[in-house]
Every structure is written in structure tokens, then in C-alpha cells.
Design a protein around this motif. Structure first.
Motif, PDB file in Angstrom:
ATOM      1  N   ILE A   1      14.652   0.868  -7.490  1.00 39.16           N
ATOM      2  CA  ILE A   1      14.482   2.152  -6.718  1.00 39.16           C
ATOM      3  C   ILE A   1      13.960   1.658  -5.467  1.00 39.16           C
ATOM      4  O   ILE A   1      12.996   1.015  -5.366  1.00 39.16           O
ATOM      5  CB  ILE A   1      13.613   3.403  -7.371  1.00 39.16           C
TER       6      ILE A   1
ATOM      7  N   ALA B   1      18.252  -0.663  -1.696  1.00 41.89           N
ATOM      8  CA  ALA B   1      19.023  -1.226  -0.383  1.00 41.89           C
ATOM      9  C   ALA B   1      18.094  -1.858   0.399  1.00 41.89           C
ATOM     10  O   ALA B   1      18.749  -2.272   1.630  1.00 41.89           O
ATOM     11  CB  ALA B   1      19.937   0.229   0.199  1.00 41.89           C
ATOM     12  N   GLY B   2      16.848  -1.891   0.483  1.00 44.63           N
ATOM     13  CA  GLY B   2      15.880  -2.335   1.339  1.00 44.63           C
ATOM     14  C   GLY B   2      15.672  -3.883   1.406  1.00 44.63           C
ATOM     15  O   GLY B   2      16.501  -4.625   0.660  1.00 44.63           O
ATOM     16  N   GLY B   3      14.732  -4.444   2.108  1.00 43.28           N
ATOM     17  CA  GLY B   3      14.432  -5.930   2.366  1.00 43.28           C
ATOM     18  C   GLY B   3      14.187  -6.333   1.129  1.00 43.28           C
ATOM     19  O   GLY B   3      14.500  -7.420   0.905  1.00 43.28           O
ATOM     20  N   ILE B   4      13.413  -5.729   0.198  1.00 43.22           N
ATOM     21  CA  ILE B   4      12.912  -6.409  -1.057  1.00 43.22           C
ATOM     22  C   ILE B   4      14.042  -6.091  -2.115  1.00 43.22           C
ATOM     23  O   ILE B   4      14.273  -7.087  -2.548  1.00 43.22           O
ATOM     24  CB  ILE B   4      11.513  -5.831  -1.545  1.00 43.22           C
ATOM     25  N   GLY B   5      14.583  -4.847  -1.937  1.00 45.99           N
ATOM     26  CA  GLY B   5      15.426  -4.301  -3.216  1.00 45.99           C
ATOM     27  C   GLY B   5      16.610  -5.253  -3.267  1.00 45.99           C
ATOM     28  O   GLY B   5      16.907  -5.597  -4.279  1.00 45.99           O
TER      29      GLY B   5
ATOM     30  N   GLU C   1      19.641   5.982   0.678  1.00 46.51           N
ATOM     31  CA  GLU C   1      20.799   5.517   1.551  1.00 46.51           C
ATOM     32  C   GLU C   1      22.034   4.963   0.513  1.00 46.51           C
ATOM     33  O   GLU C   1      21.722   4.785  -0.563  1.00 46.51           O
ATOM     34  CB  GLU C   1      20.621   4.275   2.297  1.00 46.51           C
TER      35      GLU C   1
ATOM     36  N   ARG D   1       5.163  -2.077   6.574  1.00 50.39           N
ATOM     37  CA  ARG D   1       4.203  -1.897   7.486  1.00 50.39           C
ATOM     38  C   ARG D   1       5.007  -2.114   8.835  1.00 50.39           C
ATOM     39  O   ARG D   1       5.917  -3.133   9.135  1.00 50.39           O
ATOM     40  CB  ARG D   1       3.042  -3.104   7.422  1.00 50.39           C
TER      41      ARG D   1
ATOM     42  N   LEU E   1       0.604   3.633   5.216  1.00 55.98           N
ATOM     43  CA  LEU E   1       1.790   3.846   4.719  1.00 55.98           C
ATOM     44  C   LEU E   1       1.671   5.144   3.513  1.00 55.98           C
ATOM     45  O   LEU E   1       2.695   5.661   2.922  1.00 55.98           O
ATOM     46  CB  LEU E   1       2.484   2.763   3.902  1.00 55.98           C
TER      47      LEU E   1
ATOM     48  N   ILE F   1       6.901   9.571  -2.534  1.00 58.57           N
ATOM     49  CA  ILE F   1       8.074   8.815  -3.099  1.00 58.57           C
ATOM     50  C   ILE F   1       7.680   8.376  -4.472  1.00 58.57           C
ATOM     51  O   ILE F   1       8.594   8.477  -5.488  1.00 58.57           O
ATOM     52  CB  ILE F   1       8.453   7.590  -2.235  1.00 58.57           C
TER      53      ILE F   1
ATOM     54  N   ASN G   1       3.873  -0.246  -1.262  1.00 55.95           N
ATOM     55  CA  ASN G   1       2.494   0.123  -0.797  1.00 55.95           C
ATOM     56  C   ASN G   1       1.964   1.213  -0.304  1.00 55.95           C
ATOM     57  O   ASN G   1       2.915   2.235   0.289  1.00 55.95           O
ATOM     58  CB  ASN G   1       2.294  -0.970   0.381  1.00 55.95           C
TER      59      ASN G   1
ATOM     60  N   VAL H   1       2.483  -4.229  -8.868  1.00 60.60           N
ATOM     61  CA  VAL H   1       2.959  -5.478  -8.699  1.00 60.60           C
ATOM     62  C   VAL H   1       2.195  -6.393  -7.675  1.00 60.60           C
ATOM     63  O   VAL H   1       2.234  -5.961  -6.443  1.00 60.60           O
ATOM     64  CB  VAL H   1       4.484  -5.684  -8.421  1.00 60.60           C
TER      65      VAL H   1
ATOM     66  N   HIS I   1      -4.305  -5.398  -4.327  1.00 57.66           N
ATOM     67  CA  HIS I   1      -3.378  -5.866  -3.477  1.00 57.66           C
ATOM     68  C   HIS I   1      -3.448  -5.586  -2.020  1.00 57.66           C
ATOM     69  O   HIS I   1      -2.320  -4.775  -1.327  1.00 57.66           O
ATOM     70  CB  HIS I   1      -1.720  -5.719  -3.852  1.00 57.66           C
TER      71      HIS I   1
ATOM     72  N   ALA J   1       7.008  -9.231   4.270  1.00 61.69           N
ATOM     73  CA  ALA J   1       7.546 -10.221   3.327  1.00 61.69           C
ATOM     74  C   ALA J   1       8.674  -9.359   2.521  1.00 61.69           C
ATOM     75  O   ALA J   1       8.346  -8.381   1.782  1.00 61.69           O
ATOM     76  CB  ALA J   1       6.598 -10.546   2.456  1.00 61.69           C
TER      77      ALA J   1
ATOM     78  N   MET K   1       8.851 -11.561  -1.810  1.00 61.12           N
ATOM     79  CA  MET K   1       8.271 -10.642  -2.559  1.00 61.12           C
ATOM     80  C   MET K   1       9.356 -10.466  -3.761  1.00 61.12           C
ATOM     81  O   MET K   1       9.115 -10.224  -4.750  1.00 61.12           O
ATOM     82  CB  MET K   1       8.160  -9.317  -1.614  1.00 61.12           C
TER      83      MET K   1
END
Ligand code: NAI
Length: 336
Positions: free
Chosen positions: A31, A34-38, A60, A105, A114, A121, A143, A170, A201, A248, A252
Motif C-alpha cells: 500500500i 507507487a512511491g519512492g519505497i513502494g 495515484e 520527511r 508527519l 492513512i 512514519n 518495520v 524507529h 531513504a 528501505m
């Protein structure tokens, strides 16, 4: 049931099971995919043989990204979902749900900043897991982990489906960083290093237990302090190096893929070495704490609790617990 098939790369015939009869392993839903980690997380999961169905969901559109992944010949089926309404379909029937949806961030922001954006969400995703796949193991990457895991727990309690063995914050990236920095310092392969990183974390809530490092850590007190500091501020190091344009994502995704793999090995009844994660805990005054865990078919099979600590580590844990209690109560209050 087996049939003979020809290898795609040479003339050899081999015994093959038709694809429709292949053993189902696990459905994983990402979930915030589409993001930087996903995206890199989805990529890494596609290459894991234990994942036979990957559901990628984001607010998105995910159609193009799914099409791209769907050309990979790894035997994993990928399905795309997007928009608020489709989150439940992505989650339905999933064995594992990894939540990475939400804001990262920006310059000068702490993870705590955040909370207001990300808590709703996470609450929504957790409630949908309870309603549509209550057996799923849930890994929260979003986060501030220290607070939103409590939000997820409360959301699941409201649905009457909270199982503390199945909900994880995580924190694997802190372990990955610890192993890498220690490996580099000791000039050994970081994959050979094992160290529990307990607490939470964020900043000083991250407590690496050098006294339990395997192989034993070689270095003096100053050296330990400087590596602890680097682990605790590893996220900031990346934010700065990316010129404040992101946090990151690749490391990540790697850490999350390692954690997901450990959960799946547990589900199969073939657990690997313990992994640390932020879970409900009675080891200290903080209702949630990251400690080493062994996984099984129902999530946590054994919480190993606090490792043996030296005096410095006991002090660090005390500071961490005080901060964690505040974060957890912020999460609980939000859901009241
Ligand atoms: P990003 O902004 O690149 O990706 C987040 C994705 O979530 C976006 O694609 C966005 O469209 C999606 N999203 C937002 N609201 C959504 C909703 N309601 N439903 C579904 N998708 C939604 O951010 P990035 O870099 O991938 O980071 C994601 C989160 O992970 C952040 O909160 C970040 O702070 C956290 N993080 C956690 C780490 C950890 O160790 N646990 C390490 C690094 C980041």
C-alpha cells in the motif's frame, strides 16, 4: 499432473507443473506502492519465489507501473489497484500487507511532524485489513513508526480483530544500517554481522545493542558512540545527501523486502534467525518496543524480549522508553 516442457534457453526437456497447478505461496499487498519505497519494494518482492501474487495499491494510478512489473518472468502475478475505493480489494485475501503509504520527511521536518498526515492513512489501511484479511501480517513502514503502529492497533481493536502477533512496525533499516556500518568498521562482510537493534524507529529511540554483536564488536567506547550516532541519524544522512529532495527509499525497500521474506519464512514454518520489529510488548513500560522476534504461521512465534544489556545500553533504553511512551499515547489518543 506433471507434464514435460522444454527449457526456454536450451533443448532440454524437464518435468513441469502447469502454471495453473503451481503451489500458491503468498499474496503480498503493498500500500503506497507507487512511491519512492513502494516501487523498489514491489520490484524486490517480484523476485522472491515465495510471493506468487503481488497487489500494488496507491492513491495515484498504478497501471503503468504494474504493466512494467508484469513483463518480469519471475512467476509472480502482479495486480494493480488505485484510488481510495480500491484499497480494500488490494488487501483482500493478502497474507502480508506492507504499508508504505504517506508523506516522507521534507527539509527540517522530524518524523513526528508527519503524524497528522500519515495517521489517518495508516488507520484506514489497518481497519481494512481487519475487515477484509484479518489473518494478514501487517508491516508498517510509514512514519512516524513509533506512533502510527499504535494507531493501527487501535483501529484494529475498534474492528474487534486486533492480534498483537500480526502487527509490526518495520525497523529493519536500523538493523541493516547497524550491520553495514559495523561490517565496514571491522572490515568484514556486513552479511556476517548480527546485532539486535531495539527500542523504536527515530533518533535516540533507536538502541543498537553492541554488547550482543556477533562477531563481538572490536572498538572502544568512542567508536561505539560514533557508530550508534550514525545509525540513529542514518535517515538524516540520506535526506541531506539527496539535497532534501527525498528520504531513504532504496535501502528501505531492501530492508522491507528482507523483513517480508522473514515473515513469509515464518508463515511456511521455516523461520530464519530472529529479526527485530516494533511490536506490542511487556518488556518495559512502553506498550510497544522493538526486540528480536522469531516468526511462525501466526506471526510472532516467540518474542525474545530484551537482550542482555550493559550499563550504557540500559541508560539508552531508558531514554528510548520515555520517548516511546509519549509516541504511543499520541497514537492511542488520536484514535479515541
Ligand atoms: P513517497 O511520497 O515517495 O511515497 C508515498 C506513496 O504513498 C505515494 O506514492 C503516495 O501517492 C502514496 N499515498 C499517499 N496517501 C495514500 C493513501 N491514502 N493511500 C494509498 N497510497 C497513498 O514516500 P516514500 O519515500 O516512499 O516514504 C513513504 C513513508 O515511509 C514515509 O512516511 C517515510 O517517512 C517512511 N519511511 C520509513 C522508514 C522506516 O525505516 N520505517 C524509512 C524511510 C521512510
Amino acid at each position: 499432473a506433471a507434464v514435460m516442457a522444454q527449457c526456454r534457453h536450451c533443448w532440454r526437456l524437464y518435468q513441469a507443473t502447469p502454471s495453473h497447478m503451481q503451489t500458491r505461496q503468498f499474496k503480498v499487498a503493498v500500500i503506497g506502492a507507487a512511491g519512492g519505497i513502494g516501487q523498489p519494494l514491489a520490484l524486490l518482492l517480484m523476485t522472491n519465489k515465495l510471493v506468487t501474487e503481488l497487489a500494488v495499491h496507491d492513491i495515484e494510478p498504478t497501471t503503468g507501473f504494474r504493466k512494467d512489473l508484469s513483463h518480469m518472468d519471475t512467476g509472480c502475478q502482479v495486480k494493480a489497484y488505485f484510488g481510495s475505493d480500491q484499497m480494500k480489494t488490494a488487501i483482500k485475501g493478502a497474507d502480508i500487507v506492507m504499508i508504505t503509504a504517506g508523506m516522507p520527511r521534507k527539509p527540517g521536518q522530524t518524523r513526528d511532524f508527519l503524524f497528522d498526515t500519515n495517521a489517518p492513512i495508516v488507520a484506514k489501511a489497518a481497519a481494512l485489513v481487519s475487515e477484509h484479511s484479518s489473518h494478514a501480517l501487517v508491516g508498517i513502514i510509514t512514519n512516524p513508526v513509533n506512533a502510527v503502529v499504535a494507531v493501527a492497533a487501535e483501529a484494529m481493536k475498534k474492528c474487534g480483530r486486533y492480534d498483537p502477533r500480526r502487527l509490526f512496525g518495520v525497523t529493519t533499516l536500523d538493523v541493516v544500517r547497524a550491520e553495514k556500518f559495523i561490517g565496514d568498521h571491522m572490515e568484514i562482510n556486513p552479511r556476517k554481522v548480527r546485532i539486535p537493534v531495539i527500542g523504536g524507529h527515530a533518533g535516540t529511540t533507536i538502541v543498537p545493542i553492541f554488547s550482543q554483536c556477533q562477531p563481538p564488536f572490536e572498538g572502544d567506547k568512542e567508536c561505539i558512540e560514533s557508530i550508534v550516532k550514525r545509525i540513529q541519524t542514518g535517515g538524516d544522512e540520506v535526506v541531506k545527501a539527496k539535497a532534501f529532495k527525498g528520504s531513504a527509499t532504496l535501502s528501505m525497500a531492501y530492508a522491507a523486502a528482507r523483513f517480508t521474506n522473514a515473515l513469509m519464512r515464518g508463515l511456511k514454518g521455516e523461520p530464519g534467525p530472529p529479526e527485530c520489529a516494533y511490536v506490542e510488548s511487556d518488556a518495559t513500560d512502553s506498550p510497544f518496543l522493538s526486540t528480536p522476534l522469531t516468526f511462525g504461521p501466526k506471526g510472532i512465534a516467540k518474542n525474545h524480549g530484551l537482550p542482555e544489556l550493559d550499563e550504557r545500553e540500559k541508560q539508552q533504553l531508558k531514554v528510548a522508553v520515555d520517548a516511546l511512551k509519549k509516541s504511543v499515547s499520541k497514537g492511542v489518543k488520536y484514535m479515541e
